[in-house]
Write an enzyme that holds these catalytic residues in place. Structure first.
Site, PDB file in Angstrom:
ATOM      1  N   ARG A 103       0.837  -1.196   0.000  1.00  0.00           N
ATOM      2  CA  ARG A 103       0.000   0.000   0.000  1.00  0.00           C
ATOM      3  C   ARG A 103       0.871   1.244   0.000  1.00  0.00           C
ATOM      4  NH1 ARG A 103      -3.816   0.893   5.093  1.00  0.00           N
ATOM      5  NH2 ARG A 103      -1.804   1.381   6.043  1.00  0.00           N
ATOM      6  N   THR A 107      -1.030   7.661  -1.009  1.00  0.00           N
ATOM      7  CA  THR A 107      -2.262   7.611  -1.806  1.00  0.00           C
ATOM      8  C   THR A 107      -3.188   6.473  -1.404  1.00  0.00           C
ATOM      9  OG1 THR A 107      -1.302   6.138  -3.482  1.00  0.00           O
ATOM     10  CG2 THR A 107      -0.950   8.516  -3.762  1.00  0.00           C
ATOM     11  N   ASP A 201       1.667  -2.784  13.019  1.00  0.00           N
ATOM     12  CA  ASP A 201       2.088  -3.240  11.697  1.00  0.00           C
ATOM     13  C   ASP A 201       2.588  -4.675  11.814  1.00  0.00           C
ATOM     14  OD1 ASP A 201       4.063  -3.773   9.478  1.00  0.00           O
ATOM     15  OD2 ASP A 201       3.374  -1.792   8.850  1.00  0.00           O
ATOM     16  N   ASP A 204       6.228  -5.349  10.519  1.00  0.00           N
ATOM     17  CA  ASP A 204       7.267  -4.833  11.411  1.00  0.00           C
ATOM     18  C   ASP A 204       7.392  -5.688  12.670  1.00  0.00           C
ATOM     19  OD1 ASP A 204       7.729  -2.827   9.626  1.00  0.00           O
ATOM     20  OD2 ASP A 204       6.751  -1.248  10.785  1.00  0.00           O
TER      21      ASP A 204
END
Length: 211
Positions: A103, A107, A201, A204
């Site tokens: 992603r 945007t 995340d 991560d």
């Protein structure tokens, strides 16, 4: 589109530990594998099988084996890799392909940057692994990609989903034969399109922060 949220105390327990910000990466990786194996049990409920003749120590009998073509497991890079071991532990004879989608944080568009899949997926049952169903953009594009290759039935295995992402998938793919299997349906997305309460995340936490 069918959505299944597992209601099991072990699923809830493991997910609680995953959510804890103090859980270390090694423990996080182990728990993801264990949790995905539990999810895979439900996700593979409709896997196709065929009769197989075998000899037991006592007699000859008929059992079942996985039909051909074999199921295809497709983790979405990179976070989906952390789910692969848990899935293939349950169906070790499945084939594995890879799909790299990310992603754009500015945007929110989905970019396909890598793929390693058979050119023709006609008749294949495909299991897509992606831990977080947030906006739904990644799974939407992955599902469209796989259907263009000829996939017959797609099941997505996710740890968490936001209602906004599920609604977006339903709007675009509601008539498709898509199954979504979740450990939990969370409250909402925040202003940065992260799932709340979520677990942060997933990539991560599995592998460390990439600059």
């Amino acid at each position: 589109m069918r959505v299944t949220v597992l209601d099991h105390p072990l699923v809830a327990h493991k997910l609680t530990v995953l959510r804890d910000k103090n859980t270390t990466s090694p423990v996080f990786r182990l728990l993801v594998e264990e949790l995905v194996t539990l999810l895979a049990y439900e996700a593979t409920r409709g896997v196709r099988v065929e009769p197989v003749e075998i000899d037991t120590p006592v007699t000859r009998t008929t059992g079942v084996g996985l039909s051909k073509p074999r199921p295809l497991v497709v983790p979405i890079l990179r976070a989906g890799l952390g789910m692969l071991e848990g899935m293939t532990r349950l169906i070790p004879t499945a084939e594995v392909g890879f799909l790299g989608m990310a992603r754009n944080e500015d945007t929110l568009d989905i970019i396909t940057y890598a793929e390693r899949l058979p050119d023709d997926l006609t008749g294949r049952q495909v299991f897509v692994l992606d831990p977080m169903l947030a906006t739904g953009g990644t799974l939407r594009e992955a599902i469209k990609f796989l259907y263009r290759r000829g996939a017959e039935q797609i099941t997505c295995v996710c740890l968490l989903a936001a209602p906004e992402g599920l609604a977006a998938l339903e709007e675009e793919l509601g008539d498709s034969e898509v199954n979504i299997v979740l450990a939990a349906r969370d409250e909402r997305l925040d202003e940065n399109a992260y799932i709340v309460p979520g677990l942060g995340d997933a990539g991560d936490r599995l592998y460390g922060v990439v600059d």
